[in-house]
Design a protein around this motif. Structure first.
Motif, PDB file in Angstrom:
ATOM      1  N   LEU A  53      77.264  17.547  53.700  1.00  0.00           N
ATOM      2  CA  LEU A  53      78.072  17.860  52.522  1.00  0.00           C
ATOM      3  C   LEU A  53      78.487  19.324  52.487  1.00  0.00           C
ATOM      4  CD1 LEU A  53      76.170  15.816  49.784  1.00  0.00           C
ATOM      5  CD2 LEU A  53      78.121  15.122  51.190  1.00  0.00           C
ATOM      6  N   ASP A  54      77.861  20.155  53.322  1.00  0.00           N
ATOM      7  CA  ASP A  54      78.211  21.577  53.399  1.00  0.00           C
ATOM      8  C   ASP A  54      79.253  21.857  54.481  1.00  0.00           C
ATOM      9  OD1 ASP A  54      76.245  22.498  51.441  1.00  0.00           O
ATOM     10  OD2 ASP A  54      74.739  21.962  52.947  1.00  0.00           O
ATOM     11  N   ARG A  55      79.806  20.837  55.101  1.00  0.00           N
ATOM     12  CA  ARG A  55      80.759  20.993  56.206  1.00  0.00           C
ATOM     13  C   ARG A  55      82.021  21.721  55.754  1.00  0.00           C
ATOM     14  NH1 ARG A  55      81.295  16.480  53.610  1.00  0.00           N
ATOM     15  NH2 ARG A  55      83.335  15.499  53.294  1.00  0.00           N
ATOM     16  N   ALA A  56      82.622  22.478  56.661  1.00  0.00           N
ATOM     17  CA  ALA A  56      83.904  23.132  56.355  1.00  0.00           C
ATOM     18  C   ALA A  56      84.585  23.617  57.624  1.00  0.00           C
ATOM     19  CB  ALA A  56      83.703  24.295  55.387  1.00  0.00           C
ATOM     20  N   SER A  57      84.069  23.238  58.795  1.00  0.00           N
ATOM     21  CA  SER A  57      84.649  23.690  60.052  1.00  0.00           C
ATOM     22  C   SER A  57      85.132  22.482  60.861  1.00  0.00           C
ATOM     23  CB  SER A  57      83.609  24.514  60.822  1.00  0.00           C
ATOM     24  OG  SER A  57      84.172  25.066  61.998  1.00  0.00           O
ATOM     25  N   ASP A  58      85.244  22.634  62.174  1.00  0.00           N
ATOM     26  CA  ASP A  58      85.815  21.576  63.010  1.00  0.00           C
ATOM     27  C   ASP A  58      84.953  20.329  63.080  1.00  0.00           C
ATOM     28  OD1 ASP A  58      87.995  23.139  63.515  1.00  0.00           O
ATOM     29  OD2 ASP A  58      87.302  23.845  65.472  1.00  0.00           O
ATOM     30  N   GLU A  59      83.686  20.429  62.643  1.00  0.00           N
ATOM     31  CA  GLU A  59      82.862  19.211  62.625  1.00  0.00           C
ATOM     32  C   GLU A  59      83.470  18.137  61.721  1.00  0.00           C
ATOM     33  OE1 GLU A  59      81.550  21.808  59.297  1.00  0.00           O
ATOM     34  OE2 GLU A  59      81.631  22.161  61.463  1.00  0.00           O
ATOM     35  N   ARG A  60      84.309  18.538  60.787  1.00  0.00           N
ATOM     36  CA  ARG A  60      84.975  17.564  59.910  1.00  0.00           C
ATOM     37  C   ARG A  60      85.810  16.590  60.720  1.00  0.00           C
ATOM     38  NH1 ARG A  60      88.650  20.932  56.308  1.00  0.00           N
ATOM     39  NH2 ARG A  60      88.821  22.063  58.289  1.00  0.00           N
ATOM     40  N   GLN A  61      86.433  17.089  61.794  1.00  0.00           N
ATOM     41  CA  GLN A  61      87.288  16.241  62.631  1.00  0.00           C
ATOM     42  C   GLN A  61      86.456  15.499  63.689  1.00  0.00           C
ATOM     43  OE1 GLN A  61      90.016  16.281  61.103  1.00  0.00           O
ATOM     44  NE2 GLN A  61      89.687  18.226  60.055  1.00  0.00           N
ATOM     45  N   PRO A  70      79.248  12.754  68.667  1.00  0.00           N
ATOM     46  CA  PRO A  70      77.919  13.300  68.383  1.00  0.00           C
ATOM     47  C   PRO A  70      77.919  14.822  68.465  1.00  0.00           C
ATOM     48  CG  PRO A  70      78.005  12.481  70.632  1.00  0.00           C
ATOM     49  CD  PRO A  70      79.335  12.167  70.016  1.00  0.00           C
ATOM     50  N   ILE A  71      78.448  15.466  67.441  1.00  0.00           N
ATOM     51  CA  ILE A  71      78.603  16.912  67.430  1.00  0.00           C
ATOM     52  C   ILE A  71      77.822  17.514  66.268  1.00  0.00           C
ATOM     53  CG2 ILE A  71      80.230  18.832  67.271  1.00  0.00           C
ATOM     54  CD1 ILE A  71      80.655  17.214  69.784  1.00  0.00           C
ATOM     55  N   ALA A  72      76.866  18.388  66.576  1.00  0.00           N
ATOM     56  CA  ALA A  72      76.148  19.155  65.562  1.00  0.00           C
ATOM     57  C   ALA A  72      76.607  20.608  65.648  1.00  0.00           C
ATOM     58  CB  ALA A  72      74.642  19.045  65.772  1.00  0.00           C
ATOM     59  N   THR A  73      76.248  21.403  64.668  1.00  0.00           N
ATOM     60  CA  THR A  73      76.702  22.793  64.641  1.00  0.00           C
ATOM     61  C   THR A  73      75.519  23.752  64.625  1.00  0.00           C
ATOM     62  OG1 THR A  73      78.675  22.136  63.387  1.00  0.00           O
ATOM     63  CG2 THR A  73      78.125  24.471  63.416  1.00  0.00           C
ATOM     64  N   ILE A  74      75.540  24.709  65.564  1.00  0.00           N
ATOM     65  CA  ILE A  74      74.556  25.784  65.616  1.00  0.00           C
ATOM     66  C   ILE A  74      75.268  27.083  65.273  1.00  0.00           C
ATOM     67  CG2 ILE A  74      73.078  27.161  67.142  1.00  0.00           C
ATOM     68  CD1 ILE A  74      72.476  24.622  68.712  1.00  0.00           C
ATOM     69  N   MET A  75      74.744  27.810  64.296  1.00  0.00           N
ATOM     70  CA  MET A  75      75.376  29.058  63.846  1.00  0.00           C
ATOM     71  C   MET A  75      74.319  30.130  63.649  1.00  0.00           C
ATOM     72  SD  MET A  75      77.752  27.338  60.867  1.00  0.00           S
ATOM     73  CE  MET A  75      76.478  26.151  60.405  1.00  0.00           C
ATOM     74  N   ARG A  76      74.780  31.356  63.431  1.00  0.00           N
ATOM     75  CA  ARG A  76      73.923  32.387  62.838  1.00  0.00           C
ATOM     76  C   ARG A  76      74.177  32.242  61.326  1.00  0.00           C
ATOM     77  NH1 ARG A  76      71.402  35.977  66.706  1.00  0.00           N
ATOM     78  NH2 ARG A  76      70.216  36.529  64.844  1.00  0.00           N
ATOM     79  N   SER A  77      74.763  33.219  60.662  1.00  0.00           N
ATOM     80  CA  SER A  77      75.081  33.046  59.240  1.00  0.00           C
ATOM     81  C   SER A  77      76.219  32.050  59.098  1.00  0.00           C
ATOM     82  CB  SER A  77      75.477  34.385  58.618  1.00  0.00           C
ATOM     83  OG  SER A  77      74.398  35.288  58.631  1.00  0.00           O
ATOM     84  N   LYS A  78      76.030  31.036  58.272  1.00  0.00           N
ATOM     85  CA  LYS A  78      77.038  29.981  58.112  1.00  0.00           C
ATOM     86  C   LYS A  78      78.286  30.523  57.417  1.00  0.00           C
ATOM     87  CE  LYS A  78      77.816  25.554  55.792  1.00  0.00           C
ATOM     88  NZ  LYS A  78      78.880  26.089  54.911  1.00  0.00           N
ATOM     89  N   TYR A  79      79.433  30.044  57.896  1.00  0.00           N
ATOM     90  CA  TYR A  79      80.699  30.397  57.261  1.00  0.00           C
ATOM     91  C   TYR A  79      80.625  30.134  55.752  1.00  0.00           C
ATOM     92  CZ  TYR A  79      80.945  25.407  58.302  1.00  0.00           C
ATOM     93  OH  TYR A  79      80.636  24.081  58.434  1.00  0.00           O
ATOM     94  N   GLY A  80      81.170  31.071  54.997  1.00  0.00           N
ATOM     95  CA  GLY A  80      81.176  30.932  53.545  1.00  0.00           C
ATOM     96  C   GLY A  80      79.842  31.227  52.885  1.00  0.00           C
ATOM     97  N   ASP A  81      78.804  31.521  53.686  1.00  0.00           N
ATOM     98  CA  ASP A  81      77.471  31.718  53.134  1.00  0.00           C
ATOM     99  C   ASP A  81      77.034  33.173  53.203  1.00  0.00           C
ATOM    100  OD1 ASP A  81      75.304  30.182  51.921  1.00  0.00           O
ATOM    101  OD2 ASP A  81      74.093  30.809  53.637  1.00  0.00           O
ATOM    102  N   TYR A  82      77.957  34.050  53.630  1.00  0.00           N
ATOM    103  CA  TYR A  82      77.632  35.474  53.663  1.00  0.00           C
ATOM    104  C   TYR A  82      78.815  36.245  53.065  1.00  0.00           C
ATOM    105  CZ  TYR A  82      80.343  35.327  58.082  1.00  0.00           C
ATOM    106  OH  TYR A  82      81.317  35.137  59.035  1.00  0.00           O
TER     107      TYR A  82
END
Length: 207
Positions: A53-61, A70-82
């Protein structure tokens, strides 16, 4: 893509020095999800775990209904969260060489797990005698005892049905620490390697 992608990662916001973050695929239980969680658990115990529910990047597509990669997302600080996100402060002072190196290493380890996730199988019945093979420490210390215990724990799950990632999770050790143990056990004829999960799935899809 649906015919060829077995696991993958959406890469976004990977270069700062703050904590790591994980956003699951829509399914949440893919091989990519399991790998991402394993890597981050053993990289940063304070990593942030988001939901679909926190999605907002290319994982939406990638994970949209009908696509379902089967795509997961690995980040440092999440977009929109800093606070620097989408501002002039989101620059090469916020993105650092050490931050990028950490993000790179996390993703490298994730890919290496996909490539090396074998199904090890014991070649002997019962617990093998490690001492005569030079695999058991001759000097008893706290550290040598831990190493021997880890080796025996690995062997106890090598039934050809558990892959190495599952074994690493079961004994609560990083996947990359088990690789030299498995290599040594294979060298001494105590284990045989079955197809890695990725290769097995790939062979199934090709047939």
């Amino acid at each position: 893509l649906k015919q060829h992608v077995i696991a993958g990662f959406n890469i976004s916001c990977i270069g700062d020095d703050r904590c790591y973050s994980y956003l699951p695929s829509r399914d949440g239980k893919t091989l990519s999800d399991m790998v991402a969680l394993h890597v981050l658990k053993h990289t940063d115990q304070e990593f942030k775990c988001f939901t679909w529910l926190d999605r907002a990047s290319d994982e939406r597509q990638y994970c949209a209904p009908g696509v379902d990669l089967p795509i997961a997302t690995i980040m440092r600080s999440k977009y929109g969260d800093y606070p620097e996100y989408h501002t002039s402060l989101d620059d090469l002072n916020f993105v650092t060489s050490t931050g990028l190196e950490g993000g790179f290493n996390a993703l490298r380890r994730a890919i290496e797990i996909l490539e090396q996730n074998i199904y090890p199988k014991s070649t002997v019945f019962g617990e093998p005698q490690l001492g005569k093979r030079g695999l058991y420490p001759t000097l008893s210390t706290k550290e040598s005892g831990k190493k021997a215990r880890t080796m025996m724990n690995v062997l106890s799950y090598c039934d050809g049905h558990h892959n190495l990632l599952e074994i690493a999770d079961l004994i609560e050790k990083p996947f990359w620490e088990l690789l030299p143990i498995v290599e040594s056990l294979v060298k001494h004829g105590l284990l045989e390697q079955k197809y890695a999960e990725v290769e097995a799935l790939w062979q199934t899809r090709k047939s």
